[in-house]
Design a protein around this motif. Structure first.
Motif, mmCIF file in Angstrom:
data_model
loop_
_atom_site.group_PDB
_atom_site.id
_atom_site.type_symbol
_atom_site.label_atom_id
_atom_site.label_comp_id
_atom_site.label_asym_id
_atom_site.label_seq_id
_atom_site.Cartn_x
_atom_site.Cartn_y
_atom_site.Cartn_z
ATOM 1 N N LEU A 141 0.837 -1.207 0.000
ATOM 2 C CA LEU A 141 0.000 0.000 0.000
ATOM 3 C C LEU A 141 0.868 1.251 0.000
ATOM 4 N N GLY A 142 1.926 1.273 0.831
ATOM 5 C CA GLY A 142 2.835 2.419 0.842
ATOM 6 C C GLY A 142 3.567 2.579 -0.474
ATOM 7 N N ASP A 143 3.981 1.452 -1.086
ATOM 8 C CA ASP A 143 4.672 1.532 -2.380
ATOM 9 C C ASP A 143 3.760 2.103 -3.458
ATOM 10 N N ILE A 144 2.493 1.673 -3.473
ATOM 11 C CA ILE A 144 1.550 2.185 -4.472
ATOM 12 C C ILE A 144 1.346 3.683 -4.294
ATOM 13 N N ALA A 145 1.207 4.128 -3.054
ATOM 14 C CA ALA A 145 1.038 5.567 -2.809
ATOM 15 C C ALA A 145 2.282 6.336 -3.259
ATOM 16 N N GLU A 146 3.487 5.790 -3.006
ATOM 17 C CA GLU A 146 4.716 6.474 -3.412
ATOM 18 C C GLU A 146 4.832 6.554 -4.924
ATOM 19 N N GLN A 147 4.488 5.502 -5.631
ATOM 20 C CA GLN A 147 4.544 5.538 -7.095
ATOM 21 C C GLN A 147 3.557 6.563 -7.655
ATOM 22 N N LEU A 148 2.372 6.645 -7.052
ATOM 23 C CA LEU A 148 1.387 7.624 -7.529
ATOM 24 C C LEU A 148 1.862 9.052 -7.278
ATOM 25 N N ARG A 149 2.560 9.293 -6.152
ATOM 26 C CA ARG A 149 3.099 10.637 -5.909
ATOM 27 C C ARG A 149 4.132 10.994 -6.968
ATOM 28 N N SER A 150 4.983 10.019 -7.320
ATOM 29 C CA SER A 150 5.990 10.288 -8.354
ATOM 30 C C SER A 150 5.336 10.552 -9.703
ATOM 31 N N LEU A 151 4.269 9.809 -10.014
ATOM 32 C CA LEU A 151 3.551 10.051 -11.268
ATOM 33 C C LEU A 151 2.900 11.424 -11.262
ATOM 34 N N ALA A 152 2.413 11.870 -10.099
ATOM 35 C CA ALA A 152 1.807 13.202 -10.028
ATOM 36 C C ALA A 152 2.836 14.285 -10.310
ATOM 37 N N VAL A 153 4.074 14.094 -9.838
ATOM 38 C CA VAL A 153 5.144 15.057 -10.129
ATOM 39 C C VAL A 153 5.421 15.100 -11.630
ATOM 40 N N LEU A 154 5.478 13.924 -12.273
ATOM 41 C CA LEU A 154 5.698 13.888 -13.723
ATOM 42 C C LEU A 154 4.535 14.511 -14.478
ATOM 43 N N ALA A 155 3.306 14.281 -13.988
ATOM 44 C CA ALA A 155 2.143 14.818 -14.697
ATOM 45 C C ALA A 155 2.136 16.340 -14.707
ATOM 46 N N ARG A 156 2.752 16.955 -13.682
ATOM 47 C CA ARG A 156 2.792 18.426 -13.646
ATOM 48 C C ARG A 156 3.861 18.989 -14.570
ATOM 49 N N ALA A 157 4.815 18.144 -15.013
ATOM 50 C CA ALA A 157 5.881 18.617 -15.894
ATOM 51 C C ALA A 157 5.344 18.844 -17.301
ATOM 52 N N ALA A 158 5.972 19.780 -17.985
ATOM 53 C CA ALA A 158 5.534 20.081 -19.358
ATOM 54 C C ALA A 158 5.883 18.952 -20.304
ATOM 55 N N ASP A 159 7.053 18.305 -20.094
ATOM 56 C CA ASP A 159 7.498 17.234 -20.991
ATOM 57 C C ASP A 159 8.007 16.074 -20.134
ATOM 58 N N PRO A 160 7.101 15.177 -19.657
ATOM 59 C CA PRO A 160 7.544 14.074 -18.796
ATOM 60 C C PRO A 160 8.467 13.127 -19.543
ATOM 61 N N ASP A 161 9.407 12.547 -18.812
ATOM 62 C CA ASP A 161 10.345 11.599 -19.403
ATOM 63 C C ASP A 161 9.615 10.276 -19.660
ATOM 64 N N PRO A 162 9.597 9.776 -20.905
ATOM 65 C CA PRO A 162 8.859 8.538 -21.206
ATOM 66 C C PRO A 162 9.396 7.325 -20.445
ATOM 67 N N ALA A 163 10.726 7.204 -20.339
ATOM 68 C CA ALA A 163 11.302 6.036 -19.667
ATOM 69 C C ALA A 163 10.923 6.014 -18.187
ATOM 70 N N THR A 164 11.065 7.160 -17.527
ATOM 71 C CA THR A 164 10.706 7.222 -16.103
ATOM 72 C C THR A 164 9.223 6.940 -15.900
ATOM 73 N N THR A 165 8.387 7.522 -16.779
ATOM 74 C CA THR A 165 6.943 7.293 -16.673
ATOM 75 C C THR A 165 6.603 5.819 -16.852
ATOM 76 N N HIS A 166 7.216 5.193 -17.859
ATOM 77 C CA HIS A 166 6.929 3.783 -18.128
ATOM 78 C C HIS A 166 7.347 2.897 -16.961
ATOM 79 N N LEU A 167 8.554 3.153 -16.416
ATOM 80 C CA LEU A 167 9.030 2.341 -15.297
ATOM 81 C C LEU A 167 8.145 2.516 -14.061
ATOM 82 N N LEU A 168 7.711 3.745 -13.805
ATOM 83 C CA LEU A 168 6.831 3.979 -12.661
ATOM 84 C C LEU A 168 5.500 3.235 -12.834
#
Length: 530
Positions: A141-168
């Motif tokens: 449960l904690g890991d899922i919440a942490e991954q979603l927080r990281s995805l939220a940071v990428l979603a706010r970026a203008a040009d998210p990194d595809p590799a990081t997004t895919h791995l997350l």
């Protein structure tokens, strides 16, 4: 030596199945170490190493059941059978040929075939699923919440990194799948533990305390982490999560094998298929943590409810075990005591009072007998033993037949006074009792008497006589000339003896004449005390 029709599961039912399983497991472990080919001596060395890993006790057990008891000849024959079934492929081993004799000697390199490797994966998955106990993963449960927080940071970026997004996203899908599968396996194993509560009582009572604490901790973590995960999922959808899913889909589609001449169209199809797969995974994740009030509660809420129910069932199981250990009487003992009370009742009135007290029965206030039904009863003169299928029907209201109730919706009607109906039924029962007593007195004989001496019988006495005669004739075995029988209610005894050369006899009644062979009959009323 390759088999044209692979049968990769045939070794499971073969007589030497444990040896086949060990050989194939050896090849599967070698493939995990990126070793493709094995010689027979390599397989034998692997099996010897596996034997040495066990202590003396385990080794004796293994040798007793035949897991490691084999010779080199048996091993070679086993590998040949696996080649025949299509699990292994044998290639000529020419790497160590130093003479003509070596060249003509049969030497082979063995490797798993695609069918054999697929069968090993399927068997391993089956064994893992069957033996899996599962766990409630608070860490996931904690890991899922942490991954979603990281995805939220990428979603706010203008040009998210595809590799990081895919791995997350891959990590998120893996952790979520593990959480869901383990939770399902744990609840299934928990139900088996509750069902097994009749076994080791002391072990179960000691185990349940730790188990309840474990479930309580997970319920608390699920409530807290589940709320955070639901909020993060909603936040990501507001930040256009589809953009992240498209990045992962494009990265997966880049590895797709081209199909057809139009490479661009094939890439577009692969990208669309990958995006649909990610969108379906996201929907499953959302349905797990976010409730849809209009549709259904979330799976996390259902899991919490199932865990709470499991705790209640564990407590109930422990209470039942304690009751059994304390020697409390069960329902069968209560019924035996009640039966003894009935046997000790001084009279029928006391037995009826005991019945009403024990079972809570009272007169039926809903009883309604229509005048047409009463008139038909009197006209037909039905006996108490008349079958319901032969009796005239009781006519009921169409509304009762349609809705199951006479009453309309709204304020219920007052309780009707049924004293007149009860008085009628009482009079009817008393009249039947008098008529039955008269019929019994009419048929009672003072000793043996011939059937021809019975005289004229009224309808009620005739029906009773037919029942007595039928009981006597049905109890007489072939070849017997005399029989004695007591009626099922224990009220009358009948003795019937055939009269040799007595001829035919005619018994006259108001409904007609009954003819049959002459017999001597003796009817005794056992209810009459002398």
């Amino acid at each position: 030596m390759a088999h044209t029709d692979p049968q990769p599961f045939a070794h499971l039912s073969a007589p030497n199945a444990p040896l086949y399983r060990l050989v194939l497991c050896t090849f599967a472990r070698a493939k995990e170490r990126f070793i493709v080919h094995l010689r027979p001596e390599d397989v034998a060395a692997e099996l010897r190493a596996l034997t040495e890993k066990h202590d003396e006790t385990d080794r004796r057990i293994a040798l007793a059941d035949g897991r490691f008891a084999h010779s080199d000849v048996q091993l070679a024959q086993a590998m040949e059978k696996l080649v025949e079934w299509g699990n292994l492929r044998a290639d000529a081993d020419t790497g160590r040929v130093t003479s003509v004799e070596d060249f003509h000697r049969k030497r082979f390199l063995f490797q798993l075939t695609p069918a054999g490797y697929a069968a090993e994966q399927a068997i391993a998955f089956y064994e893992e699923a069957i033996g899996r106990r599962g766990a409630l993963q608070s860490v996931a449960l904690g890991d899922i919440a942490e991954q979603l927080r990281s995805l939220a940071v990428l979603a706010r970026a203008a040009d998210p990194d595809p590799a990081t997004t895919h791995l997350l996203l891959l990590t998120l899908a893996e952790r979520f799948s593990s959480l869901a599968d383990n939770a399902q396996a744990f609840m299934a194993s928990l139900r088996r533990a509750i069902d097994f509560s009749d076994g080791d009582v002391a072990g179960f009572v000691a185990y349940k305390e730790r188990l309840i604490d474990y479930i309580n901790r997970f319920i608390a973590d699920l409530a807290n982490s589940g709320a955070r995960i639901a909020a993060l999922l909603t936040e990501l959808e507001d930040l256009d999560h589809h953009r992240l899913l498209w990045l992962a889909a494009r990265r997966e589609a880049a590895d797709a094998v081209p199909e057809g001449a139009d490479e661009a169209a094939a890439y577009a199809r692969a990208e669309e298929a990958a995006f649909d797969a990610w969108r379906n995974r996201w929907r499953g994740l959302k349905d797990w943590f976010v409730s849809h009030e209009a549709r259904s509660p979330s799976q996390a809420r259902l899991l919490r409810q199932a865990a709470v129910t499991a705790i209640k069932q564990l407590i109930d199981a422990v209470g039942l075990l304690n009751e059994r250990r304390s020697g409390r009487s069960d329902r069968s003992a209560d019924f035996r005591t009640l039966a003894r009370w009935f046997a000790e009742a001084p009279d029928d009135a006391a037995a009826h009072r005991l019945w009403r007290v024990a079972f809570g029965l009272s007169p039926a206030r809903h009883l309604t007998v229509a005048a047409e039904t009463v008139a038909e009863w009197e006209r037909e003169e039905l006996a108490p033993a008349t079958s319901w299928r032969d009796a005239p029907p009781i006519r009921i209201s169409p509304q009762l037949r349609r809705t199951g109730s006479y009453e309309r919706r709204g304020k219920p009607n007052g309780v009707r006074d049924r004293s007149a109906e009860r008085r009628f039924l009482l009079e009817h029962a008393e009249r039947e009792a008098v008529e039955t007593a008269a019929a019994r007195a009419r048929l009672r004989t003072d000793g043996p008497s011939r059937l021809s001496e019975l005289g004229m019988l009224d309808p009620r006495a005739f029906r009773l006589f037919l029942g007595l005669l039928g009981d006597a004739l049905s109890a007489r075995f072939p070849g017997e000339t005399e029989v004695k029988v007591v009626t099922s209610d224990g009220s009358m005894e009948v003795r019937l003896s055939e009269v040799a050369g007595g001829g035919q006899v005619a018994i006259r009644t108001e409904d007609g004449v009954l003819t049959g062979p002459e017999h001597v009959i003796e009817i005794t009323d056992l209810m009459v005390t002398s």
